[in-house]
Design a protein around this motif. Structure first.
Motif, PDB file in Angstrom:
ATOM      1  N   UNK A  73       0.529   6.552  -1.390  1.00 23.23           N
ATOM      2  CA  UNK A  73       1.183   7.754  -1.938  1.00 23.23           C
ATOM      3  C   UNK A  73       0.321   9.010  -1.895  1.00 23.23           C
ATOM      4  N   UNK A  74      -1.008   8.865  -1.805  1.00 21.12           N
ATOM      5  CA  UNK A  74      -1.863  10.047  -1.729  1.00 21.12           C
ATOM      6  C   UNK A  74      -1.671  10.801  -0.416  1.00 21.12           C
ATOM      7  N   UNK A  96      -6.098   6.977  -4.438  1.00 18.36           N
ATOM      8  CA  UNK A  96      -5.327   5.805  -4.856  1.00 18.36           C
ATOM      9  C   UNK A  96      -6.241   4.689  -5.361  1.00 18.36           C
ATOM     10  N   UNK A  97      -7.559   4.830  -5.148  1.00 16.56           N
ATOM     11  CA  UNK A  97      -8.519   3.832  -5.598  1.00 16.56           C
ATOM     12  C   UNK A  97      -9.080   2.969  -4.490  1.00 16.56           C
ATOM     13  N   UNK A  98      -8.434   2.967  -3.316  1.00 15.93           N
ATOM     14  CA  UNK A  98      -8.897   2.131  -2.217  1.00 15.93           C
ATOM     15  C   UNK A  98     -10.144   2.721  -1.563  1.00 15.93           C
ATOM     16  N   UNK A 139       0.824  -1.202   0.000  1.00 14.95           N
ATOM     17  CA  UNK A 139       0.000   0.000   0.000  1.00 14.95           C
ATOM     18  C   UNK A 139       0.861   1.255   0.000  1.00 14.95           C
ATOM     19  N   UNK A 140       1.972   1.206   0.739  1.00 21.59           N
ATOM     20  CA  UNK A 140       2.868   2.365   0.831  1.00 21.59           C
ATOM     21  C   UNK A 140       3.665   2.601  -0.445  1.00 21.59           C
ATOM     22  N   UNK A 143       7.492  10.580   2.679  1.00 35.56           N
ATOM     23  CA  UNK A 143       7.358   9.938   3.984  1.00 35.56           C
ATOM     24  C   UNK A 143       5.971   9.310   4.097  1.00 35.56           C
ATOM     25  N   UNK A 144       5.916   8.071   4.568  1.00 38.67           N
ATOM     26  CA  UNK A 144       4.627   7.452   4.862  1.00 38.67           C
ATOM     27  C   UNK A 144       4.650   6.900   6.280  1.00 38.67           C
ATOM     28  N   UNK A 145       3.463   6.799   6.847  1.00 34.75           N
ATOM     29  CA  UNK A 145       3.311   6.331   8.223  1.00 34.75           C
ATOM     30  C   UNK A 145       2.603   4.981   8.230  1.00 34.75           C
TER      31      UNK A 145
END
Length: 439
Positions: A257-258, A323-325, A127-128, A239-241
């Motif tokens: 990424x969004x 992102x489509x999710x 996902x990240x 950066x992602x969490x």
């Protein structure tokens, strides 16, 4: 080889997902009632028979599980406690929680549990944006901590290259990065700042290492706007969490990424609830709602938990992500057991850090809250040490005034800010401790 590409919600309809969750829930509750002395006792005391739990709505009939119950469950046994549901000879690995909120608890996994965790972790990093071609520097511990080996398993399952640097090895991380050219760094947000300072101290720029993606977890911060922006500015990377819970799964949420909150990626393994932390009343998963996150395992063998109160206070985001999710997303506001109450106002250390970080580079963003009495109720002014930047010495009185005014305007409490030189406050490669008790 790992083939997951879409979230569970996008593979099946919401109606079919609900049926799957309820089928697993019924099986899990009956399994725990038959095999766990703790849960047999809890359900009997509540006057609930497992056959009464048929739907997701029936979850509310069950009592909560508190962290102190898990600790007590493990006090007088040589195994993993009265909530253990499997023979010890089927346990393949034991992990520990960090113990930052009390005595650590131990978590065991079977082969099946390990496969479930691996699947969830793979979903989190997919996902990240982690893919087959990535090289991942892992700058956290591969030891007892639950956020180590299970993350290795999930990342390797994706097919990405895993490079286990660990903690306390900043020099090795730099030399390895220069040689192997990795593009993903996984660490705590505090360590991302610590490492950037270290790299500058040896005459280099953090961007020289070439990371394009930095995954943060283990503590609040990666989702705080000012903290995130500083890390991205230092490193020139996105950066992602990610977030999880040692007693349930190492990671369960991941930012895509969004960057619009962390997606929940494991609805076929864990059921989430949102509750009012004061009353325990269930709140709907509606956009903007805030509350405490509660987990129920529905596909766990060794030490499953029902309605486990995480003490994580979150805000909810709903609606289809760019992102489509379609999964719900969260931001972690803080922990209810870290919360301070100042004249009736709830204050989280992470929120204070976010305000202080907005003054970068006049401040480094590092803080230390000094408690002069046991919390959570604190009499103002709240004592806070704040590191000022190297070039701020001539501006200290004005900086102190602006910090105190901004904290009062944004967070509605009165603070006494003590400015200290850069590098004064302790640095942490694992979880940062924002509060120091001096009483």
């Amino acid at each position: 080889m790992f083939t997951y590409q879409k979230s569970v919600e996008e593979q099946i309809s919401p109606e079919k997902l609900k049926l799957l969750q309820e089928k697993k829930l019924r099986k899990q509750v009956q399994y725990m009632y038959q095999n766990s002395p703790l849960y047999a006792s809890k359900l009997d005391e509540a006057g609930i028979h497992p056959m009464e739990i048929e739907t997701l709505e029936d979850l509310q009939k069950l009592p909560f599980t508190e962290k102190f119950e898990i600790r007590k469950s493990q006090e007088d046994t040589s195994n993993l406690g009265l909530h253990q549901c499997i023979d010890s000879n089927k346990i393949i690995r034991i992990h520990s929680s960090s113990g930052t909120t009390g005595r650590p608890t131990y978590v065991g996994i079977t082969k099946k549990d390990s496969a479930v965790w691996t699947d969830i972790v793979s979903r989190v990093y997919y996902t990240a944006g982690v893919r087959l071609h990535h090289k991942v520097i892992f700058a956290m511990g591969l030891s007892f901590f639950v956020g180590g080996l299970p993350l290795k398993d999930g990342i390797e399952n994706l097919g990405a290259t895993f490079i286990p640097i660990g903690t306390g090895a900043s020099e090795r991380l730099v030399t390895t990065s220069l040689h192997l050219k990795p593009d993903v760094l996984l660490c705590t947000p505090s360590y991302a700042n610590y490492l950037a300072d270290y790299i500058r101290s040896i005459g280099m720029n953090p961007r020289d290492l070439g990371f394009k993606l930095i995954g943060t977890g283990g503590e609040p911060g990666g989702g705080l706007l000012e903290v995130k922006q500083r890390i991205e500015q230092d490193w020139g990377a996105r950066v992602f969490e990610a977030m999880g819970n040692a007693d349930m799964a190492p990671v369960l949420f991941s930012e895509c990424p969004a960057g619009d909150g962390m997606h929940f990626v494991a609805p076929d393994y864990v059921i989430c609830e949102l509750i009012d932390p004061d009353t325990g009343k269930v709140k709907p998963f509606e956009d903007g709602n805030e509350g405490e996150l509660v987990y129920t395992a529905i596909d766990r063998e060794c030490v499953p938990l029902l309605r486990f109160r995480t003490r994580d206070l979150i805000s909810i985001k709903t609606g289809k992500c760019s992102c489509g999710s379609t999964s719900f997303r969260i931001r972690c506001i803080g922990r209810t057991d870290d919360m301070l109450i100042i004249r009736g106002v709830n204050i989280f250390p992470s929120a204070i850090k976010d305000v202080v970080s907005s003054f970068y580079p006049r401040t480094t963003g590092d803080i230390q809250i000094l408690l002069e009495q046991p919390g959570p109720t604190v009499e103002p002014p709240l004592q806070i040490k704040v590191e000022h930047g190297i070039n701020s010495e001539k501006d200290l009185s004005m900086l102190k005034k602006e910090l105190e005014e901004t904290l009062r305007a944004k967070l509605m409490f009165r603070a006494n800010v003590q400015l200290v030189p850069e590098g004064t406050l302790p640095r942490f490669e694992m979880k940062t401790k924002y509060v120091k008790e001096i009483y």
